[in-house]
Write a protein that holds these residues in place. Sequence first.
Motif: not given
Length: 625
Positions: A408-414, A449-451
């Motif tokens: 969940t935390e690292i998913s914010k990295d684009p 974060a990755h649309p």
Amino acid sequence: HRLRQFKLVKMVQERVTMVHCGLWCTLVTRTFVPSDLAADVIINVGDSKFYLHKFPLLSKSGRLQKLVGSTDEEIDMHEIPGGSTAFEICAKFCYGMTVTLNAHNVVSVYCAADFLEMHETVDKGNLVYKLSVFINSSIFRSWKDSIIVLQSTRYMSSSSETPKLVNLCINSIASKASVDVSKVDWSYTYNRGKLPEEIEPVNELNGGLRSRMVPKDWWVEDLAELEVGLYKQVLVSIKSKGLVGNEVIGEALKAFALRRLPGFNRCIVHSGDVLKARSVVDIIARLLPLEKGCVSCDFLLKLLKMAVLVDSGEMVRRELVKRVGQQLEEATVQDLLVRVKEGDGKTEGMIYDVNIVHEVVKEFVDQGQIGEFEDEDHEIQETGRTGGGILSEASKLMVAKLVDGYLTEISKDPNLPLGMFVDLVEMVSGFPRPAHDGLYRAIDMYLKAHPEITKSERKRLCRLMDCKKLSVDACAHAVQNERLPMRVVVQVLFFEQARATTSSGSSTPDLPKSMKALNVPNGRPATAPEDDWDGVATAEELKALKEELAALRLRNPGPTSTVSDKASVPRAKGLLSTRKIFSKIWSSKGGARENSGSDSSESLGSANPDEGKLTPSRKGRYSVS
């Protein structure tokens, strides 16, 4: 008469400042002995000149006997250990004067006396012998003096006697650190919090003597002051004696890391301290006890982060990864967030070093596999885990939750690649997860974060979770989530309806084959992929699906209620309506070739695979909610 004169004279120092062309030049110290006899030898040590007499010097020093001739001479002895200060003490001894020795200067004087060959073969009771007696009878009896002496040996590396002194100091210190705490009666530095069992009321005993309980790690702070190389030698000696527990060794390493790495808790290293920090990290990694749990997982992960920052060798890095993997269940999400080192080509552009966490999780998984293999052969070796090395179910559950939170935390990295995300999920896919809410949050965060990801990537990502294991709240969120593919929304809606009917005790319709294809664990390909269903659901489609399913909810008084054939007909029609809607949905998406009646054993509410099939002969007696 002359010998008596040599013993009674006092040495006087006179500083003479030489001026040349108005500039201050090197400060020269002249040391001479006021006597009826003129000095007949001059000895130069560094910037100092000593005006002395041959007779008292030659009576004690074997080296000077070889260097000094019968005529007046000037001798250079710049290489003497300890410099002019140590030589002055040796010269005073030759003149029979009283000298002052302590833990700070005894090593330099000892090495200087050895350099001057002031041994017993030259004169009985010579300086080297007396210094040896002083060191053994006074210095080594004191805990703190022993440490001071050991520290001072690093400045005497050129002396042949230094290794001997170092070994004596190390043995003295290791012996004191290994004694029973009840016998510790000397002063030591201790600013650490005591364990609850170590706290004891202070009582007045034996005429005012205060009794106290000495902590097991009483010595760790004093040793943390040692230089890295000396610290390693002392700790190796302590460990070799086998009298100190591994937990105390772990505390010693922690105290040393905090003392020698100022930015340890924040995982910060200044550019000018990289080499020094790397040496400290490497030493600590090599000294870690083999037993699991001697140091906390938090400490190990901080050490691993420091190893990444200072670019430690592969062996050190691998050893730390192994240690962290052995007790990964103790970690927190924040512990695992390892920042990417600048210039790392493998993770360029990313915020966190996911590769190293991947290695840690793999080590944890491998530990369980090794334990299971040993269990099959009945040759389990103790590794500190429940079941002699086999991962407990509780450990697996904690690590699975940990990985979900980390994702969940690292998913914010684009810039996080989908492959890294999927690999981490699949690595712990076999671990028990009563609920997939954490994994759903991670997937939703990645989609947010990755649309730009493609339909196939979106489908691959959503296959990682099991919709049947989503909680009511997670389902409520999922059915309104416009980032999810249509097929996932339909699947969640179906299982939400199935859960409602199952809770009332009624049987539920079987999952159509095409929908079962959506619920494939571990990311395996679906049996009937339809690209249209991989698209993102629109708000109108979500609303329509929810309204259609809400209209199908029928209440049943209970699983034991008896219903007449006449009363069961409307319920059968309701069931047929439900199945027709799903069949219609699939048909409109190109899935009409699938039979809406499933013969699979994955029916949510029925144990009989054929119970959910509707035929004209059974329609009148099939009870549904």
